[in-house]
Design an enzyme around this catalytic site. Structure first.
Site, mmCIF file in Angstrom:
data_model
loop_
_atom_site.group_PDB
_atom_site.id
_atom_site.type_symbol
_atom_site.label_atom_id
_atom_site.label_comp_id
_atom_site.label_asym_id
_atom_site.label_seq_id
_atom_site.Cartn_x
_atom_site.Cartn_y
_atom_site.Cartn_z
ATOM 1 N N LYS A 78 0.842 -1.202 0.000
ATOM 2 C CA LYS A 78 0.000 0.000 0.000
ATOM 3 C C LYS A 78 0.876 1.251 0.000
ATOM 4 O O LYS A 78 1.927 1.291 0.650
ATOM 5 C CB LYS A 78 -0.914 -0.037 1.237
ATOM 6 C CG LYS A 78 -1.937 1.082 1.311
ATOM 7 C CD LYS A 78 -2.855 0.904 2.530
ATOM 8 C CE LYS A 78 -3.893 2.007 2.630
ATOM 9 N NZ LYS A 78 -4.820 1.824 3.776
ATOM 10 N N SER A 158 -9.853 2.294 3.022
ATOM 11 C CA SER A 158 -8.920 2.990 2.147
ATOM 12 C C SER A 158 -7.985 2.063 1.365
ATOM 13 O O SER A 158 -7.351 2.482 0.402
ATOM 14 C CB SER A 158 -8.066 3.958 2.978
ATOM 15 O OG SER A 158 -7.258 3.256 3.917
ATOM 16 N N SER A 182 -10.365 -0.109 7.235
ATOM 17 C CA SER A 182 -9.767 0.022 5.902
ATOM 18 C C SER A 182 -9.083 -1.232 5.370
ATOM 19 O O SER A 182 -8.637 -1.237 4.229
ATOM 20 C CB SER A 182 -8.767 1.182 5.885
ATOM 21 O OG SER A 182 -9.446 2.411 5.890
#
Length: 494
Positions: A78, A158, A182
């Protein structure tokens, strides 16, 4: 072996050890899949040369024997994790061009274990969002489609890029972070497994901060076994993080027996929300029945302060964000706005932050600054902290009464169309209704795919465990996964 990019970590590890495949083979298969998947918007910084270099090193290490489980496994990272020499922007314009000179502890642990980084993954800007629509790179897209529709769906947020990449078989697994759901919400939206460990299990050092008392890294994988393997590699004490727990990390995979006979599973009545779709209600009931059939004891429980969780979270998280994001000023790194003649340092700060932060980040920073201001600190921030303590006490009392794990829905719906909720912040925030309590209480939680809705979209259930007992939690998730038998994959359209 065909479709090497579709392998699980466990299967790839075993094939690597037997010499049936090499890490270079796996890595090339993933890189090829990534090159054909630009429509998914997942990888925002690709690192093919670095990946092949690490894959060759992993193959040499495996040949020598005694390589760690993650050695040779291609993964995505990420964009919130700082990666040495590789752009790390938290999907924000304000960090444009930022290449860290250091590696985050978690991505460093994976690197040291021999995992192969394929590149950096899309996400909501500064991890603020539930649909991956706030990214400076543009939307990440769910590989699933609803029925015969060709409408683009959100992969959740997210960690939307991570979820989409794993579900679309672009990598074998990915890192995510979870501040209010998330990891778990995108996992449920894309039919994969997402583990949010106990707060303090994974070091936060080198992860761009959103809300420091809530943020926690975790694995996003194709199976519960993979989450156990990758999770263990990511966790561990780190002296550089003052909130890191100096507690041994057990071999989670060895704890996956699937035997949950006699385990007490709590079903919280407060999670039955008004207007919850019948499909979610049915999924929850089916999951409860599956665990009961596996020998667990089902107990109705009460978590009375649940209804205050979302309001408390949306005071605490923005407050911490406004503090953490104060450092982005255009002086030392990242984006700096163009100055007009006569502009001073104040104008530089104002223009840089106005141009560098997107609307959702600005919204949350303003909320956070407001609730921390002198006149409202007690009315909002301190009250939210007291509510947080009550929420944690609710869980403590339930676990003290003998409950081993809690079963809830992971999300209030299946994945929705991109653009559908982005104009209504409150509607978007409601996506976290089942997940924020876990962050507020610092507990481990895992999302497990257990069914599909009427349009064939994946649905997930959430299991919540006792602090530091990820092994027990994953074993319960393993039993649920086996009973649900979820094997659906998205039909390839990209």
């Amino acid at each position: 072996m065909s479709d090497l990019n579709a392998l699980t970590i466990a299967d790839a590890r075993d094939a690597l050890r037997k010499g049936e495949v090499t890490s270079v083979d796996l890595t090339q298969a993933c890189l090829s899949a990534i090159d054909q998947a630009d429509a998914l918007g997942t990888f925002v910084h690709k690192t093919p040369d670095l990946a092949l270099e690490r894959a060759k090193a992993a193959d040499a290490r495996i040949a020598e024997g005694d390589a760690p489980d993650m050695c040779g496994i291609p993964v995505g990272i990420k964009d919130l994790f700082c990666t040495e020499g590789v752009p790390s922007q938290a999907a924000s314009r304000i960090l444009d061009g930022f290449k860290p000179e250091y590696e985050s502890t978690v991505s460093g642990k994976l690197r040291d274990a021999g995992a192969v980084m394929l590149g950096k993954l899309n996400m909501d800007e500064f991890a603020m969002g539930s649909s991956n629509e706030t990214s400076v790179y543009g939307n990440a897209v769910n590989p699933w489609r609803a029925g015969n529709s060709d409408a683009a769906l959100t992969p959740g947020g997210s960690s939307g890029g991570s979820a989409s990449a794993v579900a679309g078989d672009l990598c074998l697994a990915a890192t995510g972070t979870d501040t209010g759901g998330s990891i778990r919400q995108p996992a449920a939206f894309t039919g994969i497994v997402g583990l949010k460990p106990t707060y303090g299990r994974c070091s936060r050092w080198g992860i761009v901060a959103f809300a420091s008392s809530l943020d926690q890294a975790g694995p996003m994988t194709k199976t519960v076994r993979d989450a156990a393997i990758m999770g263990r590699a990511m966790m561990g004490y780190d002296a550089k993080d003052s909130t890191s727990a100096n507690i041994d990390v057990p071999d989670f995979e060895a704890m996956l027996t699937g035997d949950i006979r006699g385990k007490i599973i709590g079903i919280p009545k407060e999670y039955r929300m008004d207007g919850m779709p019948d499909e979610i209600e049915t999924l929850w009931a089916d999951g409860t029945a599956m665990l009961k059939d596996a020998g667990a004891v089902i107990r109705d429980i009460s978590l009375p302060h649940t209804k205050y969780a979302l309001p408390a979270y949306y005071v605490i998280a923005p407050a911490e964000a406004s503090s953490n994001l104060a450092r982005y000023d255009g002086v030392r790194f990242g984006y700096r706005a163009d100055m007009a003649p006569g502009d001073g340092i104040t104008e530089m700060y104002e223009k840089t932050r106005a141009e560098g932060f997107g609307p959702e980040v600005q919204r949350r920073v303003m909320i956070g600054t407001y609730v921390l201001s002198a006149g409202f600190y007690d009315a909002y921030y301190n009250r939210a902290r007291r509510v947080r303590a009550l929420i944690k006490r609710d869980f403590d009392e339930v676990f003290a009464a003998g409950v081993d794990a809690i079963l809830t829905p992971a999300t209030p719906s299946a994945a929705f169309e991109l653009g559908k909720e982005v104009s209504d912040p409150v509607e978007m925030y409601l996506n976290d209704v089942f997940t924020v309590t876990v962050n507020l209480a610092g507990l481990p939680g895992v999302a497990v795919p257990t069914g599909v809705d009427r349009n064939g979209l994946p649905l997930g259930l959430q299991l919540i465990g006792k602090p530091w007992e990820e092994g027990e939690l994953l074993n319960t998730a393993y039993a649920l996964e086996a009973a649900a038998g979820f094997v659906a994959k998205p039909a390839r359209w990209w």
